[in-house]
Design an enzyme around this catalytic site. Sequence first.
Site, PDB file in Angstrom:
ATOM      1  CG  HIS A   1      -6.616   1.131  -0.195  1.00  0.00           C
ATOM      2  ND1 HIS A   1      -5.461   1.762  -0.615  1.00  0.00           N
ATOM      3  CD2 HIS A   1      -6.215   0.105   0.589  1.00  0.00           C
ATOM      4  CE1 HIS A   1      -4.407   1.126  -0.096  1.00  0.00           C
ATOM      5  NE2 HIS A   1      -4.842   0.117   0.624  1.00  0.00           N
TER       6      HIS A   1
ATOM      7  CB  CYS B   1      -0.940  -0.002   1.191  1.00  0.00           C
ATOM      8  SG  CYS B   1      -1.885  -1.520   1.311  1.00  0.00           S
TER       9      CYS B   1
ATOM     10  CB  CYS C   1     -13.397  -2.996   5.547  1.00  0.00           C
ATOM     11  SG  CYS C   1     -13.625  -4.149   6.920  1.00  0.00           S
TER      12      CYS C   1
END
Lengths: 379, 141
Positions: free
Chosen positions: A323, A79, A197
């Site tokens: 994301h 990430c 999440c």
Amino acid sequence: MDVYVVGAGMTKFGKHPDRDAVDLAVEAVNEAIRDAGVDRRRIQAAYCGHVYGGMVLGQKVLARTGLAGIPLANVENACSSGATAIREGYLAIRAGEYDVVLAFGVEHLTTRFRGALTPGEEDLEGALGLTMPAVYAMRAVRHMTEFGTTREELAYVSVKNKRNASLNPYAQFQNPVTVEDVLNSRPIADPLRLLDCCPVSDGAAAVVLASERVVGELGRSRAVRLAAASLRTGTVEVGLPSMAFEPLTRATAQDAYERAGVGPEDVDFAEVHDCFSIAEVLRVEGLGLYPVGEYPKRAARGEADIGGRLPINPSGGLLGKGHPLGATGVAQVVELVRQLRGEAGPRQIEGARVGLAHCRGGKAAGVEGAACTVLIATR
Amino acid sequence: MSEVERVSESYVPFRPGLLRFEGGRGVLVGGRCRSCGAVYFPAPEVCARCQGQDLEGVDLSGRGTVYTYTVVRQSTPEFRTPYVLVYVDLPEGVRVLGQLVGCEPEAVRVGMPVEVVFEEVARDPQGRPVVGWRFHPATEA
Ligand SMILES: [Zn+2]
């Protein structure tokens, strides 16, 4: 040798079933170059952050943007891939090697994954059934045990970020949610639920970096100084450390604060790696932006809202904006640029002069976290 | 013949080097740095604390306490949900991840005493049992 961000661009984050990773990256790169107002023939090198994009993804983007021929390195750091790509460009300019560098990040994750990410099946803990939501669920249990953090306080982090996202046209989530919505969403890994999440997302983001010399030529009015770009890897844990605190985030932040010559008290807002509601808590406390153990209560009182004492994730963060792994760290810097220029529209933080971006990613058995980056931008 | 003895004759370890069977009992095997005494599971090639390169195998206790836990409700296709994951602190000063079996998920608590058990966790491509560790609520000592 100071380094500046002179151009920033991104695609809308979300599900893009009709487009591929290259296509998304081309859009972001072209937008960043246009925003910089620089002739693309002046770009001397490029760095591309991605995780699942396959071999030489970056070169495929150069071939479609008139940039083929310049040196490019594809960067993988989970990430933190996108932020690591920016750091590579930052270091090259500081070293005096280049004056204009392109850094971008991209991911088409919806075609790669459904459901929970894992540390990888070759990893010992991954093979035991550890998923990324499970890692953070177990850290949430510790934060609740050690500091009395409540389930509702954690939910508020997600509520805040999805509200911020509703003010960001580039965000995946355009609708606010309530604490009740979070608590009633599908359980993923107790005590975390679906709305704790971040979603699975596609997207790309890009920035153009320039040296002091070139920024003088282009004009400083819209340039943002990149005051630090720090990277650390997690150390092997010896003994029984607390899982409710992040030494890796703390160490990376200390390095960045020293290099930038600022402290946490100078930071006006931060984009942090909120892959889960509890993750934002651990980041913010690790960065020293809020006292350890106190962030959930203070956030629930509105201190981290836009307009609050120290806003966190005004873009919507990973929870609200989405994301797409490789793009995330670059998109954080896009938000720093927009906020510091005063171009953030309805989510503008008044008078913002110092912004911080934090990413961390990856998990390997025995280490607290794989890669962590902290970037500080100033106006 | 005990279950462990029967299994240990033809077992394939879940991870070679991390568990062994002796006298009908299974044990988890960690590593201890001969220079500074740091204990690891699994052991690295070089000690992270003192950079010593001389690590010896060390048998770990079969009992510990739950440091933290979760009930996994969504996972990858290899795992049947729900299952309980626990990080267990062992007296040697190491923390070991494993699945917890033998009680209702709702009964798991931080600080709960547990013991390690060795069970078939999968089959290898030849159909032989793969033996790994799980945790179980501790029986009274
Ligand atoms: Zn040692």
